[in-house]
Design a protein around this motif. Structure first.
Motif, PDB file in Angstrom:
ATOM      1  N   VAL A 146       0.844  -1.197   0.000  1.00 20.78           N
ATOM      2  CA  VAL A 146       0.000   0.000   0.000  1.00 20.78           C
ATOM      3  C   VAL A 146       0.877   1.244   0.000  1.00 20.78           C
ATOM      4  O   VAL A 146       2.021   1.212   0.457  1.00 20.78           O
ATOM      5  N   PHE A 147       0.316   2.331  -0.544  1.00 15.31           N
ATOM      6  CA  PHE A 147       0.973   3.622  -0.431  1.00 15.31           C
ATOM      7  C   PHE A 147       0.294   4.368   0.711  1.00 15.31           C
ATOM      8  O   PHE A 147      -0.906   4.655   0.642  1.00 15.31           O
ATOM      9  N   GLY A 155     -10.375   9.058   3.215  1.00 12.48           N
ATOM     10  CA  GLY A 155      -8.997   9.129   2.739  1.00 12.48           C
ATOM     11  C   GLY A 155      -8.322   7.782   2.596  1.00 12.48           C
ATOM     12  O   GLY A 155      -7.190   7.697   2.110  1.00 12.48           O
ATOM     13  N   VAL A 156      -8.996   6.708   3.008  1.00 16.01           N
ATOM     14  CA  VAL A 156      -8.439   5.353   2.897  1.00 16.01           C
ATOM     15  C   VAL A 156      -9.071   4.665   1.703  1.00 16.01           C
ATOM     16  O   VAL A 156     -10.283   4.427   1.672  1.00 16.01           O
ATOM     17  N   LYS A 157      -8.252   4.327   0.711  1.00 17.41           N
ATOM     18  CA  LYS A 157      -8.738   3.765  -0.557  1.00 17.41           C
ATOM     19  C   LYS A 157      -8.145   2.381  -0.782  1.00 17.41           C
ATOM     20  O   LYS A 157      -7.267   2.185  -1.635  1.00 17.41           O
ATOM     21  N   THR A 158      -8.611   1.400  -0.024  1.00 24.14           N
ATOM     22  CA  THR A 158      -8.051   0.055  -0.194  1.00 24.14           C
ATOM     23  C   THR A 158      -8.509  -0.611  -1.481  1.00 24.14           C
ATOM     24  O   THR A 158      -7.945  -1.626  -1.898  1.00 24.14           O
ATOM     25  N   ALA A 159      -9.532  -0.056  -2.128  1.00 28.36           N
ATOM     26  CA  ALA A 159      -9.968  -0.578  -3.420  1.00 28.36           C
ATOM     27  C   ALA A 159      -9.336   0.201  -4.568  1.00 28.36           C
ATOM     28  O   ALA A 159      -9.676  -0.008  -5.732  1.00 28.36           O
ATOM     29  N   LEU A 161      -4.927   9.280   2.702  1.00 30.18           N
ATOM     30  CA  LEU A 161      -4.189   8.594   3.764  1.00 30.18           C
ATOM     31  C   LEU A 161      -3.529   7.323   3.256  1.00 30.18           C
ATOM     32  O   LEU A 161      -2.388   7.022   3.601  1.00 30.18           O
ATOM     33  N   LEU A 162      -4.266   6.564   2.424  1.00 31.72           N
ATOM     34  CA  LEU A 162      -3.737   5.257   2.007  1.00 31.72           C
ATOM     35  C   LEU A 162      -4.409   4.807   0.723  1.00 31.72           C
ATOM     36  O   LEU A 162      -5.613   4.994   0.546  1.00 31.72           O
ATOM     37  N   VAL A 163      -3.595   4.209  -0.164  1.00 29.52           N
ATOM     38  CA  VAL A 163      -4.107   3.650  -1.422  1.00 29.52           C
ATOM     39  C   VAL A 163      -3.491   2.268  -1.633  1.00 29.52           C
ATOM     40  O   VAL A 163      -2.295   2.063  -1.438  1.00 29.52           O
ATOM     41  N   HIS A 164      -4.305   1.327  -2.059  1.00 27.16           N
ATOM     42  CA  HIS A 164      -3.878  -0.041  -2.334  1.00 27.16           C
ATOM     43  C   HIS A 164      -4.056  -0.281  -3.837  1.00 27.16           C
ATOM     44  O   HIS A 164      -5.108   0.045  -4.370  1.00 27.16           O
ATOM     45  N   ARG A 165      -3.139  -0.727  -4.612  1.00 29.46           N
ATOM     46  CA  ARG A 165      -1.826  -1.268  -4.397  1.00 29.46           C
ATOM     47  C   ARG A 165      -0.800  -0.499  -5.208  1.00 29.46           C
ATOM     48  O   ARG A 165      -1.140   0.138  -6.187  1.00 29.46           O
ATOM     49  N   PHE A 166       0.490  -0.666  -4.833  1.00 29.27           N
ATOM     50  CA  PHE A 166       1.580   0.013  -5.516  1.00 29.27           C
ATOM     51  C   PHE A 166       2.748  -0.936  -5.731  1.00 29.27           C
ATOM     52  O   PHE A 166       3.052  -1.763  -4.860  1.00 29.27           O
ATOM     53  N   LEU A 167       3.406  -0.809  -6.871  1.00 27.68           N
ATOM     54  CA  LEU A 167       4.677  -1.490  -7.090  1.00 27.68           C
ATOM     55  C   LEU A 167       5.763  -0.734  -6.323  1.00 27.68           C
ATOM     56  O   LEU A 167       5.641   0.474  -6.105  1.00 27.68           O
TER      57      LEU A 167
END
Length: 377
Positions: A215-216, A321-325, A346-352
């Motif tokens: 996650v970022f 602010g949390v974007k796990t999707a 706050l957070l984003v899923h997914r990142f290389l």
């Protein structure tokens, strides 16, 4: 005759020594397996070279699971889960008993980053250490980092991966590792083991980010948000992220998240936050640990956390602010990795790993200018 007696005497002595040696090895092995959790050494070696998640003598296979209706038709992974879902205690291979400075000083840690990472994900860990998971003082409070891991593979490859984590531990002092198989079905076990460790070593930490290593996370923004909670210093309930509710187990055997009725009969889940990443207070983390002692493990870790909250009479809440999707970019013609989209979240899923490294530096570029149209919040 005298020579024969002498040879027999020597042979009996040799056999006796061999038996004594084997018994000593067996006793030592059992002692290591049982007592390893009581030691306080900084680094511990695996108990056996080929040990697997279910080979620990103190955790025997529950053969009665095979009597469950429809058991024979279940996938192998689900069968193994049912055989061993009662297993909750495994030897620690890498420990950090002083990570929080002791029980009382653990209150000095404002945000503890608890990052789920498998042994093979070396590149992800290295990038995180240089970016959002860097241990630092921000806005006058401390951010600390812990990776939590099990073991992978067997034989020489398992030994190599364990050595890799040991070397990282020596350099960074940021890894907790237990001797269980690091698989999707054991993510809940990993969470429970960490909460047990926290209750013992870091019970007064203010807040935690619990997330994956892909996650970022804009941890600067997280500190800002948590400091804005004027009536909560971590001693009250908080559990926030991407809220998921009014859903139930996926019954399709082809899904990664397949949960048959043999694992959970209920067709509904309590509200929970996506497991890619969520924020919680130290108070709530300990409540979840206490509730987990009486709740049967479910292999979907984020749902299990929601079950623990529900039993405690607590609820998770949504944070936009949390974007796990993942982020929803308004148009395919726009750059999905424009740093202006990520500066406020706050957070984003997914990142290389490479994208993670670049994005962290881009959002901290003092020359970055973002218009209102580039903000997704």
């Amino acid at each position: 005759m005298r020579n024969i007696r002498a040879r027999n005497f020597l042979l009996a002595g040799a056999v006796g020594l061999l038996v004594l040696h084997l018994c000593k090895d067996f006793i030592d092995h059992k002692t290591i397996r049982i007592d390893v959790r009581e030691e306080n050494s900084h680094i511990r070696q695996p108990t056996t070279e080929n040990s697997y998640v279910y080979s620990w003598p103190s955790c025997q296979q529950n053969m009665s699971a095979a009597n469950i209706s429809g058991f024979s038709s279940l996938p192998g992974g689900i069968k193994d889960f049912l055989y061993y879902r009662h297993c909750r205690h495994f030897p620690m291979l890498l420990d950090l008993p002083d990570k929080c400075g002791g029980v009382d000083k653990s209150a000095d840690i404002f945000l503890l980053l608890v990052i789920k990472s498998s042994p093979v994900n070396y590149e992800r860990r290295e990038v995180l250490r240089k970016t959002w998971a860097k241990e630092r003082l921000h806005n006058g409070v401390w951010i600390r980092r812990i990776f939590i891991s099990g073991t992978m593979d067997s034989g020489f490859e398992k030994k190599r991966l364990n050595k890799l984590l040991e070397l990282e531990q020596r350099e960074y002092n940021d890894i907790l590792q237990w001797d269980f198989s690091d698989t999707f079905y054991n993510l809940t076990l990993k969470q429970v083991l960490f909460l047990e460790w926290m209750e013992r070593n870091c019970p007064k930490v203010r807040f935690l980010l619990n997330g994956d290593d892909d996650v970022f996370a804009n941890t600067d923004n997280m500190v800002d948000y948590l400091q804005s909670l004027k009536d909560n210093d971590g001693s009250k309930h908080l559990f926030t992220g991407h809220l998921i509710q009014n859903v139930g187990p996926i019954r399709s055997s082809g899904s990664k998240y397949f949960i048959p009725v043999q694992v959970q009969e209920s067709n509904s889940y309590p509200p929970y936050c996506g497991g890619g990443g969520f924020l919680l207070s130290g108070h709530t983390a300990l409540v979840i640990y206490n509730m987990s002692q009486s709740i049967t493990i479910l292999p979907i870790d984020d749902v299990y956390m929601g079950m623990c909250l529900a039993k405690a009479g607590l609820s998770p809440v949504s944070h936009m602010g949390v974007k796990t999707a993942g982020l929803h970019i308004p148009s395919s013609k726009l750059d999905a990795h424009d740093p202006c989209y990520y500066k406020e979240v706050l957070l984003v899923h997914r990142f290389l790993p490479s994208h993670m490294y670049l994005m962290w530096h881009r959002i901290h570029d003092p020359n970055l200018k973002c218009g209102a149209s580039k903000k997704l919040l």
